[in-house]
Design a protein around this motif. Sequence first.
Motif, mmCIF file in Angstrom:
data_model
loop_
_atom_site.group_PDB
_atom_site.id
_atom_site.type_symbol
_atom_site.label_atom_id
_atom_site.label_comp_id
_atom_site.label_asym_id
_atom_site.label_seq_id
_atom_site.Cartn_x
_atom_site.Cartn_y
_atom_site.Cartn_z
ATOM 1 N N UNK A 239 -8.594 -5.115 12.931
ATOM 2 C CA UNK A 239 -9.507 -5.194 11.797
ATOM 3 C C UNK A 239 -8.790 -5.025 10.458
ATOM 4 N N UNK A 240 -8.272 -3.832 10.177
ATOM 5 C CA UNK A 240 -7.727 -3.567 8.847
ATOM 6 C C UNK A 240 -6.512 -4.413 8.528
ATOM 7 N N UNK A 241 -5.511 -4.398 9.405
ATOM 8 C CA UNK A 241 -4.263 -5.101 9.092
ATOM 9 C C UNK A 241 -4.458 -6.606 8.936
ATOM 10 N N UNK B 277 0.230 -13.102 -0.305
ATOM 11 C CA UNK B 277 1.367 -13.376 -1.185
ATOM 12 C C UNK B 277 2.086 -12.089 -1.600
ATOM 13 N N UNK B 278 1.319 -11.043 -1.859
ATOM 14 C CA UNK B 278 1.937 -9.762 -2.221
ATOM 15 C C UNK B 278 2.755 -9.214 -1.065
ATOM 16 N N UNK B 279 2.217 -9.332 0.153
ATOM 17 C CA UNK B 279 2.947 -8.824 1.318
ATOM 18 C C UNK B 279 4.173 -9.679 1.626
ATOM 19 N N UNK C 264 -3.696 -8.437 5.395
ATOM 20 C CA UNK C 264 -2.681 -9.499 5.295
ATOM 21 C C UNK C 264 -3.290 -10.795 4.780
ATOM 22 N N UNK C 265 -4.540 -11.081 5.147
ATOM 23 C CA UNK C 265 -5.190 -12.293 4.649
ATOM 24 C C UNK C 265 -5.517 -12.156 3.162
ATOM 25 N N UNK C 266 -6.002 -10.982 2.757
ATOM 26 C CA UNK C 266 -6.426 -10.789 1.368
ATOM 27 C C UNK C 266 -5.250 -10.691 0.408
#
Length: 217
Positions: A129-131, A140-142, A135-137
């Motif tokens: 759920x969270x990860x 680009x930052x990640x 990662x989708x939201x």
Amino acid sequence: MVGATGGIGGQALEQAGAAGHDVTAVVRNPGNVSREIHTVGANLATADPAALESAIAGADAVLSGLGARSRSDIGVAWRGTLTIVRAMLTTGVNRLVVVSAAPVGAVASPGRPDPPKDDPGDGFFMRHLFAPFARAAFRKRYEDLAHMEEVVRESGLDWTIVRPPRLTDGPRTGAFRTAFGKNVRGGFRVSRADVALFMLRAVEAPETIHQTIGIAY
């Protein structure tokens, strides 16, 4: 301290200053630094390593809280860190501690196009759920942070990468958990103040050298 006006960087600056350490802040806007300390202004997205050498020379360590604050800043983490690494190699400063993010372990980078699907420390909630949502939201930052981690690992320096999950503005407690080589199982948040505290402690903790470390409550 690089990125000393950010959330974690600002906390590290305050805590290091309060402990009596001699600190130099490298920031884009020196006027935003809260303490009366030696400050060097530099845009780390475009700076020449020579611009940082005077700030870094003679330091025991460099701490970095670099990260994109907006979409237009994406790329500052890896480009700025590359600039820092080059300046450190030139000046002979060897200890580097940087902050990344918990979901980055499963994010591709130029040198690691096929990362693991999940972090080994993640439980069911984080893994399913969270990860994936984070990662989708913030993809680009990640990706920027994953590239930064690659720069750090290939630097030849004595580095430590710190990966927190969701950051809060809570107080410094010292009550966090850490996990070497993985995220903290069941850890969903941590305060910026406690991340800063751990980064400062890591400078003098040889067991953290060449380690990626999860931190959370």
